[in-house]
Design a protein around this motif. Sequence first.
Motif, PDB file in Angstrom:
ATOM      1  N   ASP A  45      -3.742  -0.220   7.682  1.00  0.00           N
ATOM      2  CA  ASP A  45      -3.974   0.041   6.252  1.00  0.00           C
ATOM      3  C   ASP A  45      -3.996   1.545   5.990  1.00  0.00           C
ATOM      4  N   ILE A  67       0.845  -1.209   0.000  1.00  0.00           N
ATOM      5  CA  ILE A  67       0.000   0.000   0.000  1.00  0.00           C
ATOM      6  C   ILE A  67       0.872   1.247   0.000  1.00  0.00           C
ATOM      7  N   THR A  68       1.919   1.241   0.821  1.00  0.00           N
ATOM      8  CA  THR A  68       2.836   2.383   0.884  1.00  0.00           C
ATOM      9  C   THR A  68       3.525   2.605  -0.453  1.00  0.00           C
ATOM     10  N   GLY A 116       2.586   6.512   2.543  1.00  0.00           N
ATOM     11  CA  GLY A 116       2.984   6.512   1.143  1.00  0.00           C
ATOM     12  C   GLY A 116       2.744   7.855   0.477  1.00  0.00           C
ATOM     13  N   ILE A 117       1.557   8.419   0.694  1.00  0.00           N
ATOM     14  CA  ILE A 117       1.248   9.739   0.129  1.00  0.00           C
ATOM     15  C   ILE A 117       2.158  10.799   0.743  1.00  0.00           C
ATOM     16  N   LEU A 151      -1.292   3.870   3.861  1.00  0.00           N
ATOM     17  CA  LEU A 151      -1.723   4.756   2.771  1.00  0.00           C
ATOM     18  C   LEU A 151      -1.229   6.182   2.996  1.00  0.00           C
ATOM     19  N   SER A 172       0.912   3.953  -3.140  1.00  0.00           N
ATOM     20  CA  SER A 172       0.499   5.333  -2.852  1.00  0.00           C
ATOM     21  C   SER A 172       1.669   6.303  -3.018  1.00  0.00           C
ATOM     22  N   LEU A 179       2.079   6.735  -6.890  1.00  0.00           N
ATOM     23  CA  LEU A 179       0.962   7.495  -7.449  1.00  0.00           C
ATOM     24  C   LEU A 179       0.993   8.959  -7.020  1.00  0.00           C
ATOM     25  N   SER A 180       1.387   9.216  -5.781  1.00  0.00           N
ATOM     26  CA  SER A 180       1.402  10.599  -5.295  1.00  0.00           C
ATOM     27  C   SER A 180       2.449  11.431  -6.015  1.00  0.00           C
ATOM     28  N   SER A 215       0.230   9.493  10.012  1.00  0.00           N
ATOM     29  CA  SER A 215       0.410   8.050   9.817  1.00  0.00           C
ATOM     30  C   SER A 215       1.174   7.405  10.965  1.00  0.00           C
TER      31      SER A 215
END
Length: 365
Positions: A79, A21-22, A86-87, A83, A25, A28-29, A65
């Motif tokens: 979770d 997940i990290t 990662g962002i 997320l 994200s 994508l960020s 986080s």
Amino acid sequence: MEKKIQRRLVRRVYSERYLLITLVSFALSVSAIRVFLEIAGYPQFGSDELHIAHVLWGGLLLFASSLLPLIFVNKRILDISALLSGIGVGLFIDEVGKFITQTNNYFYPAAAPIIYVFFLLTIQIYRMIRKPIKNDLRANLFHTLEEFEEVLEGDLSDIEKEKIINRMEAVDFASEDKDLLVLKEMFVSFLKDPSRPFVEHDPDLFEKAANWLSCLEEKIFEKEKFQIYLRLLWFFLGSVLVAQPLFIVSGIDEPIRMSGWLKSIVDSSLLHSENFNLFGFIRIVLQVFSGVGLWVSALFYKVKKGRKWISVAHLILLIVLTVVNSLVFYYDQFSTIIFVLIEFLVFLLTTRFLNWQSNSYHHGF
């Protein structure tokens, strides 16, 4: 004499999931930020004196986080924490150019490869996490305690129950600590109690995605046409890797003018002579070597000896993703991100197909 307490780090049951997940994200960020800023013309939020950089929002998300798992014990919080982290790290590291230069240069050439290498290092951590660990009793009990949240929430399914029992009984722990053995028997007895109700298994989003991908791979990899398509992808990537250096070298004295889709594929800042140096030369050599290697793998691939050439192509793609792309990002920055994503996709397909073939080969004996 009192028994000495041994404290060792134990990996979480779903650590692989949280890190994935990290990773996603994070990627994508950074990509979303760069695309947005390019489209919006790099706007600044603030006033004449103040500028609210997105690194601040990244720091805020990283702080959130880290706070959430300190406050709440529920698994779902991890979770959300993964997320947000990662962002947050994506927003933070995107501005690394400002913090490694005295002029606060956001577009400093080394910033893009630093971000890319940091991402690759995180992928390497993820690969390490995926490796199986020793199934000792202490780690087993930690995992069981973590999974017993499902019992407290009243939604432990029969499949989850059997998974815990099988893991606890898969290894003979007779030589382990006696107190831990007693605790293990208590857990197993509790789970085996027929009077305790267990709900029907309802897979979550990640489990559904994993099952869907597994079924899709079985359907696709069994078809002979897939091998043809995979070889065509190798040949296409090899052609691009070779074509770009040819345009670069032929345009050293006078940059070549291109337009349209061809420009987006083979254009590079290396076409300008002032940017051509030793690293540029190394990039050209490695690109040509990698491109030719992919051509050879695609042309000489045969079904009976396919695993050999898949392994060769896999190694070449690994070199491209780690070494070559670090140099590409230095010169071309994030304008190359679409092609890099295609390379990652082909690499993942090749890796999964190689693993599938290896499993099929072993099951055949």
